[in-house]
Design a protein around this motif. Structure first.
Motif, short mmCIF file in Angstrom:
data_model
loop_
_atom_site.label_atom_id
_atom_site.label_comp_id
_atom_site.label_asym_id
_atom_site.label_seq_id
_atom_site.Cartn_x
_atom_site.Cartn_y
_atom_site.Cartn_z
N ASP A 177 83.32 -65.59 29.39
CA ASP A 177 82.32 -64.84 28.62
C ASP A 177 81.52 -65.78 27.72
N GLU A 178 82.20 -66.77 27.15
CA GLU A 178 81.51 -67.75 26.32
C GLU A 178 80.53 -68.58 27.15
N THR A 220 77.38 -66.53 27.88
CA THR A 220 76.51 -66.50 26.69
C THR A 220 75.74 -67.80 26.55
N ARG A 233 73.04 -68.03 29.32
CA ARG A 233 71.90 -67.14 29.05
C ARG A 233 71.01 -67.72 27.95
N ALA A 234 71.63 -68.38 26.97
CA ALA A 234 70.88 -68.94 25.85
C ALA A 234 70.35 -70.35 26.14
N ASP A 271 72.03 -73.03 26.14
CA ASP A 271 72.62 -73.83 25.07
C ASP A 271 73.40 -74.99 25.69
N GLN A 309 80.32 -63.85 35.98
CA GLN A 309 80.62 -62.46 35.60
C GLN A 309 81.21 -61.66 36.74
#
Length: 249
Positions: A122-123, A126, A129-130, A132, A174
């Protein structure tokens, strides 16, 4: 769905098809088969080919593997992590499809993963998606044993940037943890292939017990469990020799 063109190396028979792991690439997988005789066929899995697919299952991945294997007349297969799940899904439905198969670092069998290692995905989603990069670097580095992180710095950077460059990987991350490669491990009792199962102790993403359970479910399996994680970095020569001797024999 369509698959990007496969990369074929070597010449002659037998033909071995390779299915890479989650967040991995053809380039990362090719060295595992570099010493294997015959043609070697590599393809980019769903979500790893520059596209963004709909959510998918191991059955879908197994169907993709079958399509590539049929297109190239492959009689042998290697599956790494996610690719091992694709291979097991295919073998559970077509138990006589391959003469020999290698399952390297299987992560699941017939029970969904709900442990902390999987929840960390999940991290990763995230962070992807960002876009990062630092967060993705940290995720990749955390998969590597602490004593190997310095020597693996270039790998961490390359892998992190690959993950960010592939928009479909977030879909893969996912899609897969809630599903399993096979519905019931008993279905693997009909597999006619000789199967080499390779695992490593101390790997949270690929528990060695999964490999032991898999080997027990297969009629003709050989199990090798390395005693420490990081086998691709620590024992690359032995790993490649095991795969080469098995598939070339």
């Amino acid at each position: 769905m369509g698959l990007s063109p496969a990369v074929v190396t070597g010449a002659g028979d037998p033909v071995t098809v390779a299915a890479h792991g989650l967040g991995a690439s053809i380039a990362e997988t090719r060295p595992l088969l570099s010493g294997v005789v015959g043609r070697r066929v590599f393809y980019a899995a769903r979500g790893h080919d520059g596209t963004t697919p709909e959510p998918f299952t191991y059955r879908d991945l197994g169907d993709d593997l079958l399509r590539v294997a049929d297109d190239h007349g492959a009689t042998r297969a290697l599956g790494v992590s996610m690719g091992a799940g694709a291979l097991l899904s295919l073998l559970s439905r077509q138990p006589d499809r391959f003469a020999k198969a290698v399952c390297f670092l299987p992560g699941a069998l017939d029970r969904p993963r709900t442990d902390d290692a999987v929840r960390r995905f999940d991290e990763l989603v995230t962070a992807l998606r960002a876009q990062d990069l630092d967060a993705v670097r940290r995720f990749v580095a955390a998969e590597i044993p602490p004593d190997l992180r310095q020597v693996a710095a270039a790998y961490v950077e390359t892998r992190a940037r690959f993950l960010l460059d592939q928009p479909g990987i977030a879909v893969a991350v996912q899609s897969l943890p809630p599903v399993t490669p096979v519905e019931d491990r008993a279905s693997l009792g009909a597999v006619s292939a000789d199967v080499l199962v390779l695992a490593q102790e101390g790997d949270p993403l690929h528990p060695a017990q999964v490999a032991r359970d898999l080997a027990a479910a297969l009629p003709k399996a050989r199990l090798v469990v390395f005693d420490r994680p990081g086998v691709v970095l620590r024992e690359r020569a032995r790993l490649r020799a095991l795969i080469t001797d098995f598939l070339s024999g």
